[in-house]
Scaffold this motif. Structure first.
Motif, short mmCIF file in Angstrom:
data_model
loop_
_atom_site.label_atom_id
_atom_site.label_comp_id
_atom_site.label_asym_id
_atom_site.label_seq_id
_atom_site.Cartn_x
_atom_site.Cartn_y
_atom_site.Cartn_z
N PRO A 24 52.39 45.98 34.68
CA PRO A 24 52.69 46.15 33.25
C PRO A 24 51.64 47.03 32.57
CG PRO A 24 52.91 43.86 33.90
CD PRO A 24 52.27 44.58 35.06
N ASP A 25 52.07 47.74 31.53
CA ASP A 25 51.15 48.56 30.74
C ASP A 25 50.08 47.68 30.10
OD1 ASP A 25 52.36 51.00 31.24
OD2 ASP A 25 53.58 50.95 29.42
N ALA A 26 48.95 48.29 29.86
CA ALA A 26 47.86 47.66 29.11
C ALA A 26 47.86 48.23 27.70
CB ALA A 26 46.53 47.93 29.80
N VAL A 27 47.39 47.44 26.74
CA VAL A 27 47.34 47.89 25.35
C VAL A 27 45.95 47.68 24.77
CG1 VAL A 27 49.79 47.57 24.85
CG2 VAL A 27 48.23 45.65 24.55
N SER A 28 45.56 48.60 23.89
CA SER A 28 44.28 48.50 23.21
C SER A 28 44.41 47.61 21.98
CB SER A 28 43.81 49.90 22.79
OG SER A 28 42.66 49.79 21.97
N LEU A 29 43.53 46.63 21.87
CA LEU A 29 43.53 45.72 20.72
C LEU A 29 42.42 46.06 19.73
CD1 LEU A 29 44.15 42.31 22.55
CD2 LEU A 29 45.81 43.87 21.53
N LYS A 30 41.76 47.20 19.88
CA LYS A 30 40.59 47.47 19.06
C LYS A 30 40.89 47.52 17.56
CE LYS A 30 40.68 52.42 20.04
NZ LYS A 30 39.98 53.46 20.78
N ASN A 31 42.12 47.79 17.17
CA ASN A 31 42.46 47.83 15.75
C ASN A 31 43.41 46.72 15.33
OD1 ASN A 31 40.87 50.11 15.13
ND2 ASN A 31 42.43 51.45 16.00
N TYR A 32 43.46 45.64 16.12
CA TYR A 32 44.36 44.51 15.85
C TYR A 32 43.61 43.20 16.00
CZ TYR A 32 48.00 47.99 16.12
OH TYR A 32 48.77 49.09 15.89
N ASP A 33 44.11 42.17 15.32
CA ASP A 33 43.51 40.84 15.43
C ASP A 33 44.01 40.07 16.64
OD1 ASP A 33 41.97 41.20 13.19
OD2 ASP A 33 43.32 40.09 11.86
N GLY A 34 45.17 40.46 17.19
CA GLY A 34 45.69 39.73 18.33
C GLY A 34 46.96 40.34 18.86
N VAL A 35 47.49 39.67 19.91
CA VAL A 35 48.70 40.14 20.57
C VAL A 35 49.51 38.94 21.05
CG1 VAL A 35 47.53 40.38 22.81
CG2 VAL A 35 49.63 41.65 22.38
N LEU A 36 50.81 39.03 20.89
CA LEU A 36 51.74 38.10 21.53
C LEU A 36 52.29 38.82 22.76
CD1 LEU A 36 53.90 36.90 18.50
CD2 LEU A 36 52.06 35.64 19.62
N ALA A 148 47.24 44.52 12.00
CA ALA A 148 46.61 45.83 12.16
C ALA A 148 45.52 46.01 11.11
CB ALA A 148 47.65 46.93 12.03
N ARG A 149 44.40 46.55 11.51
CA ARG A 149 43.29 46.77 10.58
C ARG A 149 43.52 48.01 9.72
NH1 ARG A 149 40.13 45.18 15.43
NH2 ARG A 149 39.87 42.93 15.18
N TYR A 150 44.32 48.95 10.23
CA TYR A 150 44.63 50.18 9.50
C TYR A 150 46.14 50.34 9.48
CZ TYR A 150 39.79 50.78 10.83
OH TYR A 150 38.45 50.56 11.04
N LYS A 151 46.69 50.62 8.33
CA LYS A 151 48.14 50.71 8.18
C LYS A 151 48.52 52.07 7.64
CE LYS A 151 47.43 45.98 7.40
NZ LYS A 151 46.07 45.70 7.58
N PRO A 152 49.72 52.58 7.92
CA PRO A 152 50.74 52.01 8.80
C PRO A 152 50.43 52.30 10.27
CG PRO A 152 51.54 54.06 7.87
CD PRO A 152 50.18 53.79 7.27
N VAL A 153 51.06 51.56 11.17
CA VAL A 153 50.77 51.66 12.60
C VAL A 153 51.87 52.33 13.40
CG1 VAL A 153 49.31 49.61 12.54
CG2 VAL A 153 51.73 49.37 13.12
N ILE A 154 52.94 52.73 12.75
CA ILE A 154 54.12 53.24 13.45
C ILE A 154 53.78 54.41 14.37
CG2 ILE A 154 56.38 54.32 13.14
CD1 ILE A 154 56.57 52.74 10.50
N ALA A 155 52.96 55.35 13.92
CA ALA A 155 52.68 56.55 14.70
C ALA A 155 51.48 56.43 15.63
CB ALA A 155 52.47 57.73 13.75
N ASP A 156 50.75 55.32 15.59
CA ASP A 156 49.56 55.16 16.42
C ASP A 156 49.93 54.61 17.80
OD1 ASP A 156 48.00 55.93 14.27
OD2 ASP A 156 47.68 53.88 13.59
N SER A 157 49.35 55.23 18.85
CA SER A 157 49.59 54.75 20.20
C SER A 157 48.49 53.76 20.60
CB SER A 157 49.59 55.91 21.19
OG SER A 157 49.77 55.42 22.52
N VAL A 158 48.89 52.69 21.29
CA VAL A 158 47.93 51.71 21.79
C VAL A 158 47.90 51.68 23.30
CG1 VAL A 158 48.03 50.24 19.73
CG2 VAL A 158 49.60 49.81 21.64
N ILE A 159 48.68 52.58 23.95
CA ILE A 159 48.67 52.63 25.42
C ILE A 159 47.85 53.81 25.93
CG2 ILE A 159 50.79 51.31 25.76
CD1 ILE A 159 52.28 53.96 26.10
N THR A 160 47.07 54.39 25.01
CA THR A 160 46.09 55.42 25.37
C THR A 160 44.75 55.01 24.76
OG1 THR A 160 46.59 56.75 23.41
CG2 THR A 160 47.81 57.27 25.42
N ASP A 161 43.67 55.47 25.38
CA ASP A 161 42.33 55.14 24.85
C ASP A 161 42.03 55.94 23.61
OD1 ASP A 161 41.56 53.19 26.75
OD2 ASP A 161 41.17 54.79 28.20
#
Length: 161
Positions: A24-36, A148-161
Motif C-alpha cells: 500500500p502507498d504511504a502518506v505524509s502526516l506532517k501537515n495533519y493531526d491524524g489519519v484513519l 489539516a494544518r493548512y487549508k485548503p488541501v485539495i491540491a496538496d499531495s501527501v504521497i510525495t515528500d
C-alpha cells in the motif's frame, strides 16, 4: 464558505486487489493531526485472512521504515448483516490484527492514528498499512487524513515528500 474537503484528505492506499506481495502507498502526516486507515474486504469461498500491521517511515519511499504500535481497531466483520454499519472497538495483539476468513462476508476495519504516536524525535512523519498475502478475498485500503494544518488541501499531495 469552507467545506469538509478543505480539512481532510482522501487517499487510496491500495486499490481493490487480492493481497499478494501488495505494498500500500504511504502518506505524509506532517501537515495533519491524524489519519484513519479504512480497510474493506470482500471474501469469496475458501478465503484466508490477511495480517495487518502499521508502519512509520521518514520518507514515502520507506526510508528508515519501522513498526508503528497501536492498541485497537474498530471493526465489523459482516457489513451486509442487520446493523452492518455498527463498528466494534477491538483490542489488537502485538500491534497486529487479522482480517476475517469467514466465507462470503464483507468486512470493514478502521484504525485511527494520531500523528503524535509517530516517532517525531526520529523525524518519522510517514504512515502506511502493511498487509500480508491473502486468498479468495479482495481488499481495499483508503486513508483519510484529518485536521489539516493548512487549508485548503485539495491540491496538496501527501504521497510525495
Amino acid at each position: 464558505m469552507e467545506n469538509l474537503v478543505d480539512y481532510i484528505k482522501f487517499v487510496t492506499g491500495l486499490a481493490a486487489v487480492v493481497p499478494s506481495s501488495s505494498a500500500p502507498d504511504a502518506v505524509s502526516l506532517k501537515n495533519y493531526d491524524g489519519v484513519l486507515a479504512i480497510i474493506t474486504q470482500k471474501n469469496s469461498t475458501s478465503a484466508t485472512g490477511s495480517a495487518i500491521t502499521l508502519k512509520q517511515a521518514t520518507t514515502v519511499a520507506g526510508g528508515s521504515e519501522k513498526a508503528l504500535g497501536f492498541d485497537f481497531v474498530y471493526l465489523n466483520i459482516d457489513t451486509a448483516a442487520a446493523g452492518g454499519d455498527v463498528l466494534v472497538k477491538t483490542a489488537v495483539v502485538s500491534d497486529t490484527f487479522t482480517t476475517t476468513s469467514v466465507d462470503s462476508k464483507d468486512s470493514k476495519y478502521i484504525v485511527d492514528i494520531n500523528t503524535s504516536s509517530l516517532d517525531a524525535d526520529g523525524d518519522f512523519d510517514i504512515f502506511s498499512v502493511d498487509i500480508a498475502d491473502g486468498a479468495a478475498n479482495t481488499v481495499n485500503i483508503e486513508y483519510v487524513l484529518y485536521n489539516a494544518r493548512y487549508k485548503p488541501v485539495i491540491a496538496d499531495s501527501v504521497i510525495t515528500d
